[in-house]
Write a protein that holds these residues in place. Structure first.
Motif, PDB file in Angstrom:
ATOM      1  N   ALA A   1      -7.859   1.060   2.744  1.00  0.00           N
ATOM      2  CA  ALA A   1      -6.543   1.463   2.237  1.00  0.00           C
ATOM      3  C   ALA A   1      -5.999   2.633   3.058  1.00  0.00           C
ATOM      4  O   ALA A   1      -4.822   2.656   3.432  1.00  0.00           O
ATOM      5  CB  ALA A   1      -6.625   1.834   0.762  1.00  0.00           C
ATOM      6  N   SER A   2      -6.860   3.569   3.365  1.00  0.00           N
ATOM      7  CA  SER A   2      -6.458   4.730   4.156  1.00  0.00           C
ATOM      8  C   SER A   2      -5.996   4.304   5.551  1.00  0.00           C
ATOM      9  O   SER A   2      -4.958   4.761   6.050  1.00  0.00           O
ATOM     10  CB  SER A   2      -7.626   5.714   4.257  1.00  0.00           C
TER      11      SER A   2
ATOM     12  N   LEU B   1      -2.593   2.546   5.312  1.00  0.00           N
ATOM     13  CA  LEU B   1      -1.508   3.507   5.127  1.00  0.00           C
ATOM     14  C   LEU B   1      -1.193   4.232   6.435  1.00  0.00           C
ATOM     15  O   LEU B   1      -0.032   4.396   6.802  1.00  0.00           O
ATOM     16  CB  LEU B   1      -1.869   4.515   4.034  1.00  0.00           C
TER      17      LEU B   1
ATOM     18  N   ILE C   1      -5.651   1.605  -4.924  1.00  0.00           N
ATOM     19  CA  ILE C   1      -4.911   0.803  -3.937  1.00  0.00           C
ATOM     20  C   ILE C   1      -5.856  -0.220  -3.322  1.00  0.00           C
ATOM     21  O   ILE C   1      -5.517  -1.399  -3.203  1.00  0.00           O
ATOM     22  CB  ILE C   1      -4.287   1.700  -2.848  1.00  0.00           C
TER      23      ILE C   1
ATOM     24  N   ASP D   1      -4.046   6.406  -6.434  1.00  0.00           N
ATOM     25  CA  ASP D   1      -5.121   6.892  -5.558  1.00  0.00           C
ATOM     26  C   ASP D   1      -5.619   5.774  -4.636  1.00  0.00           C
ATOM     27  O   ASP D   1      -5.363   4.586  -4.868  1.00  0.00           O
ATOM     28  CB  ASP D   1      -6.269   7.470  -6.393  1.00  0.00           C
ATOM     29  N   LEU D   2      -6.336   6.164  -3.577  1.00  0.00           N
ATOM     30  CA  LEU D   2      -6.776   5.206  -2.553  1.00  0.00           C
ATOM     31  C   LEU D   2      -7.717   4.132  -3.097  1.00  0.00           C
ATOM     32  O   LEU D   2      -7.618   2.972  -2.695  1.00  0.00           O
ATOM     33  CB  LEU D   2      -7.428   5.947  -1.389  1.00  0.00           C
TER      34      LEU D   2
ATOM     35  N   LYS E   1       1.131   4.087  -2.931  1.00  0.00           N
ATOM     36  CA  LYS E   1       0.870   5.496  -2.623  1.00  0.00           C
ATOM     37  C   LYS E   1       2.056   6.362  -3.040  1.00  0.00           C
ATOM     38  O   LYS E   1       1.873   7.437  -3.615  1.00  0.00           O
ATOM     39  CB  LYS E   1       0.568   5.669  -1.124  1.00  0.00           C
TER      40      LYS E   1
ATOM     41  N   ALA F   1       0.832  -1.204   0.000  1.00  0.00           N
ATOM     42  CA  ALA F   1       0.000   0.000   0.000  1.00  0.00           C
ATOM     43  C   ALA F   1       0.868   1.255   0.000  1.00  0.00           C
ATOM     44  O   ALA F   1       0.604   2.206  -0.747  1.00  0.00           O
ATOM     45  CB  ALA F   1      -0.940  -0.011   1.210  1.00  0.00           C
ATOM     46  N   ILE F   2       1.911   1.263   0.814  1.00  0.00           N
ATOM     47  CA  ILE F   2       2.814   2.422   0.848  1.00  0.00           C
ATOM     48  C   ILE F   2       3.522   2.578  -0.496  1.00  0.00           C
ATOM     49  O   ILE F   2       3.620   3.688  -1.024  1.00  0.00           O
ATOM     50  CB  ILE F   2       3.835   2.297   2.005  1.00  0.00           C
TER      51      ILE F   2
END
Length: 183
Positions: free
Chosen positions: A74-75, A78, A32, A28-29, A23, A19-20
């Motif tokens: 995802a947020s 992260l 991801i 975009d989220l 990003k 995920a990182i």
């Protein structure tokens, strides 16, 4: 429900690393979320990502998470991954600071003994410099207060002026006054 197995924890860690990486690459989220989704019906690669988003629903045959849920997952991933990295960096910094303090202490004691026993002024100077460095390293120094003063130590007088006065002062200092725009 108990603690996840080592394999599950490793898969979650890998998911957060991925995920990182995504990003950082500017993804975009939602993308991801889809890339790291467990359900092949939602996954942008049409595969089941190990310990991917919505794995619990996928394993039970339930409806996959929607776009909003994928963005939220995802947020959260992260945020947690970055918090873990910050904590690890903080721990490393603390360990490095401790190592530096130990080194300074080893340097300090011989200088201190030389200064006290022999009255060696160079050793006094070195000991004081080591103490100053330790204080900076530990953040013990107070910020330095700086004051501006005018002629003869008097306070600086600040006055409001016009643009013409400013241009005149610039001209006196050897600069060229700026062209004024009419308007």
């Amino acid at each position: 429900m108990g603690r996840p197995s080592r394999a599950v924890r490793a898969a979650i860690t890998q998911r957060r690393v991925d995920a990182i990486d995504l990003k950082i690459a500017g993804v975009d989220l939602l993308t991801i979320g889809r890339k790291l989704a467990a359900d092949p019906a939602v996954n942008s690669d049409a595969v089941s990502y190990p310990q991917g988003y919505g794995i619990d629903k996928y394993e039970r045959g339930l409806e996959p998470p929607g776009d909003k849920d994928l963005i939220d997952m995802a947020s959260r991933d992260l945020r947690e991954a970055l918090e873990e990295r910050a904590a690890a960096l903080g721990d490393s910094t603390d360990r490095l600071r401790q190592l530096m303090m130990e080194r300074l202490e080893k340097l300090f004691f011989p200088m201190y003994r030389q200064a006290i026993r022999n009255g060696d002024y160079q050793a006094v100077d070195r000991a004081v410099r080591i103490i100053e460095r330790e204080c900076r390293l530990l953040g013990l120094d107070q910020p330095t207060r700086t004051e501006l003063s005018g002629p003869d130590g008097a306070p600086v007088q600040v006055e409001a002026g016009t643009l013409e006065e400013l241009e005149r002062l610039i001209g006196l200092a050897g600069g060229q006054p700026a062209e004024r725009a009419e308007g």
